[in-house]
Design a protein around this motif. Structure first.
Motif, PDB file in Angstrom:
ATOM      1  N   SER A  39     -31.794  62.642 -76.894  1.00  0.00           N
ATOM      2  CA  SER A  39     -31.194  63.976 -76.811  1.00  0.00           C
ATOM      3  C   SER A  39     -29.828  64.065 -77.488  1.00  0.00           C
ATOM      4  N   SER A  40     -29.116  62.936 -77.612  1.00  0.00           N
ATOM      5  CA  SER A  40     -27.781  62.968 -78.207  1.00  0.00           C
ATOM      6  C   SER A  40     -27.327  61.560 -78.557  1.00  0.00           C
ATOM      7  N   VAL A 164     -42.831  53.540 -79.734  1.00  0.00           N
ATOM      8  CA  VAL A 164     -43.292  54.558 -80.675  1.00  0.00           C
ATOM      9  C   VAL A 164     -44.268  55.512 -79.990  1.00  0.00           C
ATOM     10  N   PHE A 165     -45.157  54.946 -79.166  1.00  0.00           N
ATOM     11  CA  PHE A 165     -46.143  55.791 -78.469  1.00  0.00           C
ATOM     12  C   PHE A 165     -45.456  56.757 -77.504  1.00  0.00           C
ATOM     13  N   PHE A 166     -44.571  56.232 -76.665  1.00  0.00           N
ATOM     14  CA  PHE A 166     -43.938  57.070 -75.649  1.00  0.00           C
ATOM     15  C   PHE A 166     -42.979  58.100 -76.248  1.00  0.00           C
ATOM     16  N   LEU A 167     -42.192  57.686 -77.245  1.00  0.00           N
ATOM     17  CA  LEU A 167     -41.150  58.559 -77.764  1.00  0.00           C
ATOM     18  C   LEU A 167     -41.632  59.515 -78.848  1.00  0.00           C
ATOM     19  N   LYS A 171     -45.373  62.588 -77.131  1.00  0.00           N
ATOM     20  CA  LYS A 171     -44.776  63.919 -77.271  1.00  0.00           C
ATOM     21  C   LYS A 171     -45.628  64.813 -78.178  1.00  0.00           C
ATOM     22  N   LYS A 172     -46.101  64.240 -79.283  1.00  0.00           N
ATOM     23  CA  LYS A 172     -46.937  65.016 -80.206  1.00  0.00           C
ATOM     24  C   LYS A 172     -48.277  65.381 -79.582  1.00  0.00           C
ATOM     25  N   ASN A 187     -36.672  64.597 -71.377  1.00  0.00           N
ATOM     26  CA  ASN A 187     -35.449  63.912 -70.916  1.00  0.00           C
ATOM     27  C   ASN A 187     -35.749  62.654 -70.101  1.00  0.00           C
ATOM     28  N   PHE A 188     -36.847  62.009 -70.451  1.00  0.00           N
ATOM     29  CA  PHE A 188     -37.287  60.790 -69.745  1.00  0.00           C
ATOM     30  C   PHE A 188     -37.245  59.595 -70.695  1.00  0.00           C
ATOM     31  N   GLU A 189     -36.538  59.760 -71.837  1.00  0.00           N
ATOM     32  CA  GLU A 189     -36.612  58.788 -72.922  1.00  0.00           C
ATOM     33  C   GLU A 189     -36.162  57.386 -72.508  1.00  0.00           C
ATOM     34  N   ILE A 190     -35.046  57.278 -71.802  1.00  0.00           N
ATOM     35  CA  ILE A 190     -34.562  55.950 -71.406  1.00  0.00           C
ATOM     36  C   ILE A 190     -35.551  55.287 -70.464  1.00  0.00           C
ATOM     37  N   ASN A 191     -36.154  56.058 -69.581  1.00  0.00           N
ATOM     38  CA  ASN A 191     -37.201  55.511 -68.702  1.00  0.00           C
ATOM     39  C   ASN A 191     -38.362  54.956 -69.511  1.00  0.00           C
TER      40      ASN A 191
END
Length: 492
Positions: A39-40, A164-167, A171-172, A187-191
């Motif tokens: 996100s940032s 790569v799959f999760f991020l 999402k796609k 907003n669950f990227e770090i998890n």
């Protein structure tokens, strides 16, 4: 020469075990720094704060037992007992850490400022990584670099694939198919990143499972006491090393205003990755050379071999250092995808040279490891940690991340110098200091001159590389001819 051939063969394979996984995982840096993934910049900074805690607690949970294992594996007659005692020690301590960590997870979250979900994943990862320390060390001690490499590469490949799959992929999928829109959590990227690490760590444990099924689980209390006595100074040195390696991010978070701290850490950590090629070289070399140092401890020409190894290391490292600095602005396009992270590129020559100094220190450290004076190594690392902390506390409030980079270089350079001076006194090795000093000094002069006066003028940069290479070839002509003839005779 045969001994050196064996070393460099193992170093090459161990280097692959380190370089290829790191290169695979290196893809994660442009992934994380691409627009729309995290996100940032601040979120990437928060992730690197977590990684800094990993570095620190990995050292705590290993408590020098890996180095103690190598020493006693080559020293004791009953190698199975050494392996079993070290393994049981780490299993018990890691399990206790996991239980206590989960009992105190809310307090840990409060102290660190991290989300409670992150703490659970962090505890699991630290536990899983700790209980495979001796199995991996055993593979190195038994000179099984191919299996070691396979497991390491598999671990990071799984980690990379899941990231790569999760991020990206998940999402796609969620955006493309209505029935799957609830699969991706915003907003669950770090998890997601930490979940990927947990799964990849489990994969390593599974692949090393036969080690534990064949272990005789015999615990020798007296041997354990001797190993712990040997390991304790290594632990202190490791803690000091982790301060040098990771506390800059934590201190940036602590010393800078809260509204800019995580963003600054994100930029600093991203640009720090430019120096990864030097880190890969140093790490791969260290993995191959450490068991070699112990195995050579009783040989006749060991001092000459140690001196030759350091000279070759400095030659290669100096060329790599200059090359990284010259091509920084090309590397940044592939490594740091967003312009928002590139403000901290100023640190690149300092961090790259710092890692070269660290590699030289690892080579110089042979004297206190083979003479069982590991506590002196701890003192040297403590000195480096003091330099790190003092300079960070002084410089970060004044010049922000630049202070952290200068502190890192000062710490590793001071450790390198002190180790050489003490080794000269306690365990003299005939290092060719004039050549080593020339290569290190010339590469540093060229690198800093180019970066701050001629940056992106590749005619000047390549000229500097050619001048350094030509100097080395002229001075090392006889050595290079000897190596060439040896390889030529081997083919026959």
């Amino acid at each position: 020469m045969a001994t050196l051939k064996k070393l460099f063969k193992q170093t090459f394979i161990y280097g692959l075990a380190t370089v290829l996984p790191r290169l695979l995982s290196f893809i994660l840096v442009p992934l994380y720094t691409s627009d729309g993934v995290l996100s940032s910049v601040a979120e990437y900074g928060k992730l690197n704060i977590i990684f800094s805690y990993f570095i620190f607690f990995n050292v705590i949970l290993a408590y020098g037992m890996e180095t103690a294992f190598f020493r006693f594996f080559h020293k004791e007659k009953n190698k199975n007992t050494v392996t079993s005692t070290a393994s049981i020690s780490l299993l018990i301590s890691s399990l206790l850490f996991l239980i206590i960590g989960f009992l105190l997870q809310h307090k840990i979250a409060q102290v660190t400022g991290l989300n409670i979900e992150y703490i659970k994943y962090i505890l699991a990862i630290l536990f899983l990584d700790a209980i495979v320390i001796i199995p991996f060390a055993w593979l190195r001690a038994m000179q099984k670099p191919l299996k070691y490499s396979f497991i390491k590469i598999t671990n990071v490949a799984i980690n990379l694939g899941l990231n790569v799959f999760f991020l990206v992929g998940l999402k796609k999928i969620a955006e493309s198919f209505t029935f799957a829109e609830n699969l991706y959590i915003p907003n669950f990227e770090i998890n997601y990143i930490l979940i990927s690490q947990v799964i990849s760590s489990v994969s390593s444990l599974i692949l090393l499972g036969k080690f534990y099924t064949k272990l005789n689980f015999r615990f020798d209390k007296d041997l354990w006491k001797k190993m712990m006595k040997y390991a304790f100074p290594v632990l202190i040195a490791g803690i000091a090393y982790s301060i040098n390696e990771a506390f800059d991010r934590l201190l940036l978070d602590y010393l800078l205003p809260k509204n800019i701290a995580e963003t600054t850490i994100g930029m600093y950590a991203a640009c720090y990755k430019i120096a990864v090629f030097m880190t890969l070289f140093v790490t791969g070399f260290k993995l191959g050379v450490e068991p070699f140092f112990f195995s050579q401890a009783e040989q006749k020409n060991k001092e000459k071999n140690y001196a030759t190894i350091l000279e070759i290391f400095v030659m290669l490292g100096a060329l790599m250092f200059l090359g990284i600095v010259v091509f920084t602005d090309i590397l940044k396009l592939y490594i740091i995808r967003s312009e928002a992270y590139r403000q901290a590129l100023w640190i690149v020559p300092f961090i790259t040279l710092a890692n070269l100094c660290l590699g030289i220190y690892h080579n110089l450290s042979v004297w206190y490891k083979v003479t069982d004076k590991t506590k002196i190594g701890a003192y040297i690392s403590i000195l480096g940690a003091i330099v790190t902390l003092a300079l960070n506390f002084w410089l970060i409030p004044i010049i922000s991340y630049k202070g952290a980079a200068i502190a890192t270089l000062a710490a590793y350079a001071s450790m390198m110098l002190i180790s050489y001076l003490l080794g000269k006194k306690y365990y003299p090795i005939p290092y060719n200091i004039k050549k080593i000093g020339l290569y290190l000094g010339l590469s540093s002069a060229f690198a800093f001159t180019y970066f701050f006066l001629f940056r992106e003028n590749y005619y000047v940069g390549i000229l500097f590389i050619l001048l350094l290479s030509g100097t080395m070839i002229a001075l090392e002509k006889n050595q290079l001819i000897s190596i060439y003839n040896s390889l030529k005779n081997r083919k026959r």
